[in-house]
Design a protein around this motif. Structure first.
Motif, PDB file in Angstrom:
ATOM      1  N   ALA A 330       0.833  -1.205   0.000  1.00 23.21           N
ATOM      2  CA  ALA A 330       0.000   0.000   0.000  1.00 23.21           C
ATOM      3  C   ALA A 330       0.870   1.260   0.000  1.00 23.21           C
ATOM      4  CB  ALA A 330      -0.932  -0.015   1.213  1.00 23.21           C
ATOM      5  N   TYR A 331       1.951   1.235   0.772  1.00 20.40           N
ATOM      6  CA  TYR A 331       2.847   2.394   0.813  1.00 20.40           C
ATOM      7  C   TYR A 331       3.523   2.608  -0.540  1.00 20.40           C
ATOM      8  CZ  TYR A 331       6.889   5.261   1.969  1.00 20.40           C
ATOM      9  OH  TYR A 331       7.839   6.249   1.973  1.00 20.40           O
ATOM     10  N   LEU A 332       4.011   1.551  -1.138  1.00 21.11           N
ATOM     11  CA  LEU A 332       4.687   1.685  -2.435  1.00 21.11           C
ATOM     12  C   LEU A 332       3.726   2.161  -3.519  1.00 21.11           C
ATOM     13  CD1 LEU A 332       6.963  -1.488  -2.398  1.00 21.11           C
ATOM     14  CD2 LEU A 332       7.615   0.883  -1.920  1.00 21.11           C
ATOM     15  N   ARG A 333       2.499   1.714  -3.460  1.00 18.09           N
ATOM     16  CA  ARG A 333       1.527   2.184  -4.453  1.00 18.09           C
ATOM     17  C   ARG A 333       1.237   3.665  -4.290  1.00 18.09           C
ATOM     18  NH1 ARG A 333      -2.670  -3.004  -4.344  1.00 18.09           N
ATOM     19  NH2 ARG A 333      -1.584  -4.235  -5.968  1.00 18.09           N
ATOM     20  N   ARG A 334       1.270   4.160  -3.043  1.00 21.03           N
ATOM     21  CA  ARG A 334       1.088   5.603  -2.841  1.00 21.03           C
ATOM     22  C   ARG A 334       2.306   6.379  -3.348  1.00 21.03           C
ATOM     23  NH1 ARG A 334      -0.528   3.967   2.322  1.00 21.03           N
ATOM     24  NH2 ARG A 334       1.397   4.821   3.220  1.00 21.03           N
ATOM     25  N   MET A 335       3.499   5.838  -3.096  1.00 20.77           N
ATOM     26  CA  MET A 335       4.713   6.533  -3.514  1.00 20.77           C
ATOM     27  C   MET A 335       4.951   6.429  -5.024  1.00 20.77           C
ATOM     28  SD  MET A 335       6.101   7.959  -0.832  1.00 20.77           S
ATOM     29  CE  MET A 335       4.376   8.344  -0.414  1.00 20.77           C
ATOM     30  N   PHE A 336       4.522   5.324  -5.617  1.00 20.24           N
ATOM     31  CA  PHE A 336       4.739   5.101  -7.051  1.00 20.24           C
ATOM     32  C   PHE A 336       3.403   4.734  -7.690  1.00 20.24           C
ATOM     33  CE2 PHE A 336       8.571   3.962  -4.733  1.00 20.24           C
ATOM     34  CZ  PHE A 336       9.527   4.745  -5.363  1.00 20.24           C
ATOM     35  N   PRO A 337       2.529   5.710  -7.835  1.00 18.05           N
ATOM     36  CA  PRO A 337       1.185   5.398  -8.364  1.00 18.05           C
ATOM     37  C   PRO A 337       1.206   4.859  -9.790  1.00 18.05           C
ATOM     38  CG  PRO A 337       1.565   7.775  -8.274  1.00 18.05           C
ATOM     39  CD  PRO A 337       2.708   7.139  -7.562  1.00 18.05           C
ATOM     40  N   ILE A 415      13.298   6.000  -0.721  1.00 20.34           N
ATOM     41  CA  ILE A 415      12.032   5.266  -0.674  1.00 20.34           C
ATOM     42  C   ILE A 415      11.152   5.742   0.480  1.00 20.34           C
ATOM     43  CG2 ILE A 415      10.979   2.985  -0.511  1.00 20.34           C
ATOM     44  CD1 ILE A 415      12.585   3.544  -3.071  1.00 20.34           C
ATOM     45  N   PHE A 416      11.741   5.898   1.658  1.00 23.11           N
ATOM     46  CA  PHE A 416      10.932   6.141   2.852  1.00 23.11           C
ATOM     47  C   PHE A 416      10.985   7.584   3.344  1.00 23.11           C
ATOM     48  CE2 PHE A 416      12.077   1.627   2.965  1.00 23.11           C
ATOM     49  CZ  PHE A 416      10.831   1.056   3.067  1.00 23.11           C
ATOM     50  N   GLU A 417      11.941   8.373   2.895  1.00 22.56           N
ATOM     51  CA  GLU A 417      12.018   9.785   3.273  1.00 22.56           C
ATOM     52  C   GLU A 417      12.325  10.625   2.040  1.00 22.56           C
ATOM     53  OE1 GLU A 417      14.870  10.234   6.358  1.00 22.56           O
ATOM     54  OE2 GLU A 417      13.754   9.042   7.819  1.00 22.56           O
ATOM     55  N   PRO A 418      11.406  10.675   1.086  1.00 22.49           N
ATOM     56  CA  PRO A 418      11.706  11.376  -0.175  1.00 22.49           C
ATOM     57  C   PRO A 418      11.984  12.863   0.006  1.00 22.49           C
ATOM     58  CG  PRO A 418       9.364  10.822   0.005  1.00 22.49           C
ATOM     59  CD  PRO A 418      10.054  10.116   1.122  1.00 22.49           C
ATOM     60  N   ASP A 419      11.498  13.463   1.083  1.00 20.71           N
ATOM     61  CA  ASP A 419      11.759  14.885   1.300  1.00 20.71           C
ATOM     62  C   ASP A 419      13.178  15.149   1.779  1.00 20.71           C
ATOM     63  OD1 ASP A 419       9.148  15.409   0.602  1.00 20.71           O
ATOM     64  OD2 ASP A 419       8.410  15.373   2.673  1.00 20.71           O
ATOM     65  N   GLU A 420      13.884  14.108   2.235  1.00 21.29           N
ATOM     66  CA  GLU A 420      15.234  14.280   2.755  1.00 21.29           C
ATOM     67  C   GLU A 420      16.300  14.226   1.672  1.00 21.29           C
ATOM     68  OE1 GLU A 420      16.007  15.036   5.852  1.00 21.29           O
ATOM     69  OE2 GLU A 420      13.874  15.060   6.394  1.00 21.29           O
ATOM     70  N   VAL A 421      15.957  13.768   0.498  1.00 20.93           N
ATOM     71  CA  VAL A 421      16.938  13.653  -0.576  1.00 20.93           C
ATOM     72  C   VAL A 421      16.291  14.158  -1.865  1.00 20.93           C
ATOM     73  CG1 VAL A 421      16.253  11.251  -0.972  1.00 20.93           C
ATOM     74  CG2 VAL A 421      18.474  12.068  -1.801  1.00 20.93           C
ATOM     75  N   ARG A 422      17.028  15.009  -2.578  1.00 23.31           N
ATOM     76  CA  ARG A 422      16.465  15.627  -3.785  1.00 23.31           C
ATOM     77  C   ARG A 422      16.691  14.699  -4.987  1.00 23.31           C
ATOM     78  NH1 ARG A 422      19.199  19.950  -1.427  1.00 23.31           N
ATOM     79  NH2 ARG A 422      20.915  19.689  -2.898  1.00 23.31           N
TER      80      ARG A 422
END
Length: 608
Positions: A330-337, A415-422
């Motif tokens: 479910a998390y991956l589907r939200r991150m990679f629709p 993958i889990f903190e996309p805001d921390e890495v550009r």
């Protein structure tokens, strides 16, 4: 007789007159008294003088007190003045110290600025020349003979002579040699640049050839660049390069080389063990995935929780472990629709251009160190010599752009903190491709642990009655016989408890004895309130005796009523627990089967 009496009276009168005459002792006493009175008079005169003196002393004391008050007032004013002077002096000393720090910072900044221009001013020109040479318009101008190649060679050779230790100078000369088709000189210049800084030179040549349209050379150089990297110390340039590679701006081969390199950096495929992640300062993948599991709320499966007793915690833990694959999916589907198999379109070259500009403008370690010192001194000057405030402002202004990052941390954050890495979406999908074997392995491990915690049967305990039921939801459990058995068990225990309710003869005898003793031996012989108290005690004992004799049916009825309530509650609890058992273990098995969905969702990575 009368004359004798008269004579006797006269004789006694003479004797009295003789006795009233002053005695010498009395005269002396009177004289002493007079002397005392005279002395007292003299003392009174002295006391009067003393009083007058005391009044004068009192006046002097009042005057002295006034003067002391004035002195105290003056001393208080002096203390205030001293305090103000001290504060002024402290402020002056503090300000003097700050001014001295500012003066020192200005002098040091002036010295460093002079040293900066003396040592690094030529690098600015080298960077400007490199920026111009790698531009596509420059290549077009050379090919159209708008610019003489001899001029290009002369400028690049001059840069090398002025900056022989700066890797960009020979790299620029290699680009200039390429314009003149001087292959031998270009190779020598490339070798010189690689000796000075292999990673930056490899990346520079790859990005330059990519911009100039030579994809084969760009792929070859990017392969060398990837081989020269340390997976534990990836610079921030790698993030921009990863965006360019993932966007296929360096070609399909570059993408394949990058995936192979990242797989080689993580040979285990699952590489996200707790020990590995701790060594690299990242977060364990298992902990990341475990945080995505579903949690059982308190009110859900309440009856089953009550009936399972001590078994519940193990069952709950196993059930939640089984939900890890579904939570991760479910998390991956939200991150990679768009799905894991989404193939990114070829970029427009923006990432290559950004990476090349960043690489050219990047300061060398000696430059960065001196620039850091200069920024620190500028903060001291801005804050007027306040070193603590300058340190805080300097720490706030620092960024993590220059901080190296490990591959494990990069993949974890992508993958889990996309805001921390550009990183762009294609690069994050590429990171998912690299991390996927570890995610799949971790999901399988969670499912295996969940299956280990799934018992074949469980024991339900209600009202001291227990039964064993299977956990396989496909095995039907008839609830009616179990409920009837439980009801029979509770009724039988209730009947046993009811039969145990009999007359308690020791209490009856005790109440009778106490009542007789107090009524016959105490009450008749006392008066007042004590008599009434013992009379009430006697009445209470006889009442207690009568209640013990005649209360057996009432107590048996109460036991039956409690037994009926217990039976109804136990039957309801068991019925709910049996229904919840079916739902609970059905959900558990369904969650275990969702591992296939997760594996199938990520199975398209081979097509990327």
């Amino acid at each position: 007789m009368s004359s004798q009496a008269l004579h006797a009276a006269m004789t006694s009168g003479d004797a009295m007159e003789g006795s009233l005459e002053p005695d010498p002792a009395l005269r002396q006493l009177g004289e002493r008294i007079e002397g005392v009175e005279e002395g007292q008079g003299r003392h009174e005169e002295k006391l009067d003088g003393l009083r007058v003196g005391l009044h004068g002393v009192q006046g002097n004391i009042v005057k002295l007190s006034s003067e002391v008050t004035d002195v105290r007032r003056e001393i208080a004013g002096l203390e205030s003045a001293v305090t103000d002077t001290r504060q002024t002096l402290d402020t002056f000393i503090e300000q003097y110290g700050r001014d001295r720090e500012v003066a020192k910072a200005q002098a040091e900044l002036s010295r460093l600025t002079t040293e900066w221009h003396a040592n690094f001013a030529q690098r600015k020109q080298t960077r400007a020349l490199a920026r111009g040479l790698v531009h596509t318009l420059t290549a077009q101008a050379v090919y159209r003979n708008m610019v003489n190649t001899a001029t290009v060679r002369a400028c690049s050779e001059e840069r090398l002579l002025l900056e022989p230790t700066y890797w960009l100078a020979p790299a620029t000369l290699a680009v200039a040699a390429n314009f003149r088709d001087e292959e031998e000189q270009g190779e020598r210049a490339q070798s010189h640049a690689l000796i000075l800084d292999a990673a930056k030179a490899n990346l520079f040549f790859s990005l330059t050839y990519s911009r100039l349209g030579d994809e084969d050379k760009a792929v070859a150089w990017i392969d060398l660049y990837l081989q020269s990297l340390d997976p534990d110390e990836l610079g921030q340039d790698f993030l921009v390069v990863l965006d360019a590679i993932a966007s296929r701006e360096l070609g399909e081969k570059a993408l394949g080389y990058a995936q192979q390199a990242m797989a080689g950096w993580n040979p285990d495929g699952s590489g996200y063990s707790v020990a590995t992640m701790n060594n690299h300062g990242g977060t364990p993948l298992q902990s990341r995935m475990l945080s995505l599991r579903s949690r059982i709320v308190e009110n859900r499966y309440a009856a089953l929780r009550e009936a399972c007793g001590d078994q519940w915690e193990a069952l709950r833990g196993g059930w939640e472990l089984a939900t890890v694959p579904d939570g991760t999916l479910a998390y991956l589907r939200r991150m990679f629709p768009e799905g894991a198999e989404k193939i990114a379109s070829v970029g427009n070259g923006g990432h290559v251009e950004s990476a090349l500009e960043r690489l050219i403008d990047q300061l060398e370690p000696d430059e960065a160190n001196m620039r850091e010192q200069m920024r620190r001194l500028e903060r001291v000057i801005e804050h007027g010599g306040d070193l603590k405030a300058a340190d805080r402002a300097h720490d706030v202004s620092l960024t993590s752009d220059t901080a190296p990052v490990s591959l494990m941390t990069l993949l974890d954050q992508a993958i889990f903190e996309p805001d921390e890495v550009r990183l762009g979406q294609p690069a994050r999908r590429m990171a998912l491709h690299a991390i996927w074997p570890g995610m799949e392995s971790a999901a399988q491990r969670f499912v295996a642990l969940s299956q280990q915690g799934l018992p074949r049967q469980i024991t339900l305990r209600v009202a001291d009655w227990s039964c064993t039921v299977p956990t396989d939801p496909r095995l039907m459990v008839e609830s009616s016989p179990l409920i009837e058995e439980l009801a029979t068990y509770v009724e039988r225990n209730t009947q046993i408890q009811s039969d145990a309710v009999v007359r308690r003869w020791p209490r009856i005898v005790l109440a009778l004895v106490i009542g007789i003793l107090t009524g016959a031996l105490v009450v008749p012989f006392i008066d007042g309130l004590s008599r009434w108290a013992y009379a009430l005690l006697t009445f209470g004992m006889f009442t207690w005796m009568i209640w013990e004799i005649w209360s057996v049916p009432f107590r048996q009825k109460r036991v039956h009523d409690q037994g009926n309530r217990l039976r109804n509650e136990a039957v309801a609890t068991l019925a709910k627990a049996l229904r919840q058992r079916e739902d609970f273990f059905e959900d558990w098995h369904e969650e275990l089967d969702k591992l296939d969905s997760l594996v199938q969702w990520g199975g398209q990575f081979e097509k990327i």
